[in-house]
Design a protein around this motif. Sequence first.
Motif, PDB file in Angstrom:
ATOM      1  N   HIS B  73       0.826  -1.205   0.000  1.00 44.06           N
ATOM      2  CA  HIS B  73       0.000   0.000   0.000  1.00 44.06           C
ATOM      3  C   HIS B  73       0.862   1.257   0.000  1.00 44.06           C
ATOM      4  N   GLU B 209      -9.152   2.712   3.505  1.00 43.53           N
ATOM      5  CA  GLU B 209      -8.632   2.764   2.140  1.00 43.53           C
ATOM      6  C   GLU B 209      -8.284   4.207   1.745  1.00 43.53           C
ATOM      7  N   LYS B 213      -4.648   3.708   0.869  1.00 41.83           N
ATOM      8  CA  LYS B 213      -4.547   3.471  -0.573  1.00 41.83           C
ATOM      9  C   LYS B 213      -5.392   4.492  -1.340  1.00 41.83           C
TER      10      LYS B 213
END
Lengths: 347, 347
Positions: B73, B209, B213
């Motif tokens: 990531h 997330e 990411k």
Amino acid sequence: MADKTLTQLSEIGEFALIDVLTKDISIKNLSTVFGVGDDAAVIKAGGKKRYLISNDLLLEGVHFDMAYTPLKHLGYKSAVVNFSDMAAMNALPKQIVVGIAVSSKYTLEALKEFYAGIKKACKVYHVDFVGGDTTSSVHGLFISITVIGEAQEDEIVYRKGAKPNDLLCVTGDLGGAYMGLLLLEREKKVFQANPDMQPEFSGNDYILERQLKPEARTDIVKNLSKKNILPTAMIDISDGLASEALHIAKNSSVGITIFEEKIPIAQNTDDLAKEFGIVPSIAAINGGEDYELLFTINQNDYEKLTTIQDVSIIGYATDIAEGNRLITNDNQSIELKAQGWDALKKP
Amino acid sequence: MADKTLTQLSEIGEFALIDVLTKDISIKNLSTVFGVGDDAAVIKAGGKKRYLISNDLLLEGVHFDMAYTPLKHLGYKSAVVNFSDMAAMNALPKQIVVGIAVSSKYTLEALKEFYAGIKKACKVYHVDFVGGDTTSSVHGLFISITVIGEAQEDEIVYRKGAKPNDLLCVTGDLGGAYMGLLLLEREKKVFQANPDMQPEFSGNDYILERQLKPEARTDIVKNLSKKNILPTAMIDISDGLASEALHIAKNSSVGITIFEEKIPIAQNTDDLAKEFGIVPSIAAINGGEDYELLFTINQNDYEKLTTIQDVSIIGYATDIAEGNRLITNDNQSIELKAQGWDALKKP
């Protein structure tokens, strides 16, 4: 309990690591001409013009020691080592992007000195300072410089073009930056043991400048162009003559033979090496950071080359089967090995 | 004894520091179009084509915490935050150069994970990985990524083009990355206090997330082009909505008015902010790392803009004399201030 299935970075060298991490990379964009594997990447810039891009990191405690590195010199050197990557491709640097991360021990005045050094280098080399990133670090100073250079498509010289019988040439003289480092390290220890002692640098201005304020040989790039000589392969000497010669050999699929007696060594380097009990040519072969250019030319260019100042012919390329050899002063042929500075194997 | 004539970096902010260090820089090379002062530098690339260059540093302990950051990531995010700088100029990323310095605690396998993340991002965003530098560090992981992007001369959008009455737009939703960070920090503390406890992340996939990411909004750059909308000014949100809005205001010499009720906030962000006792819009205004685009458009483009998904109009530009204001949900007008993430003021 150490996991035996994991590989410590100290088990592999820097170049092997780069090979492993980048081996499955392919190029897809039309503008990309050349990617990983030389001193710089190459992208199209309209017509036959090409831009070259390279990045170098310099870290406190690894690449420089604040105990004896003036910040203005550090800024100058940080820029110049990147300009040298452009010279190594037979290109000229045009723009730099400067990223720095600093810990709270640095003052604004210190950073101004560092930037003054970068700006000085940009002025000397006609390079534009175009951007960057500034942030904080937990420990010390971290410098990342990216340089963009220019060349025409047919002027770019890679590591891969040397052919058997080409002459191997080097600019300037070698080993000085390494002896400068040893001298600075010695005087640092003397000072640490007795802070009243003054460092003893007299007569060593040349090698100190080689270590603290190197220059990039863009002058040679311009002179080669003037004399209409296109090297067949080229690299700059950041990790030591042997290491760089082996890069040319590997990328060009040739052997390299170097004559020890032909390696250019300055008087100051020679004197101090002897004082330290080091064979001067060993300092030249394995010591890094000279930022001179190492290149091969076709023998047909020999006459023209002799008209360029400050270039020595130190050997030649051979068929790959002959391997990489050093012909010593007592006429022995020994294998040329890289024992130079390899950042990831350092303690 | 501290020298009173020296200025500690903590006394000045990151942006003021950059201003001081770069104020006397001028551009000299013909190929340089724009230097320091926006999300990227701009150089000529033949005809009307332009290349854009930007650099971002990410440091362990400052920008990421290895206690909860998967290396794949981290690689993905390191690339994407740079791609976002290209989107912020209305350009698309094409090449990246990756410099990393690692300490001996990292294994080859760990670095492969990191590079796998970078390669994944390159694949998703059609970017070529063209080079870099790999070296050792004394402490932790240092990442320097330089990205090169492309745009036509008349497509590039700077921070400086907003005019009074332009509409202020933002993509996606805000505050999620910041709430993700707070959640990860909380669960780290729980784990440190009691290593048998499992982290409690259920239902928070979205904000995790957003933090671990993120994506760059190159999709919006493409959609704006398809709909024939050229923003008048643009920036990406790395330091928080307020901080970025003030950059547009300053560079464009306008005032900015933002309506609190118009700021897009995801349900997950809203829920978790309340659980943490934080006003959700404060997380959106001051929390960084959302990597959404903040831009202004001429009012004539309003109808066309409504056909693009995932864009919210949250305010407008005014005459500079009106200052920068936040109109709160209870209809008060307060000064818009940047209290966001400022790396150099952090403890």
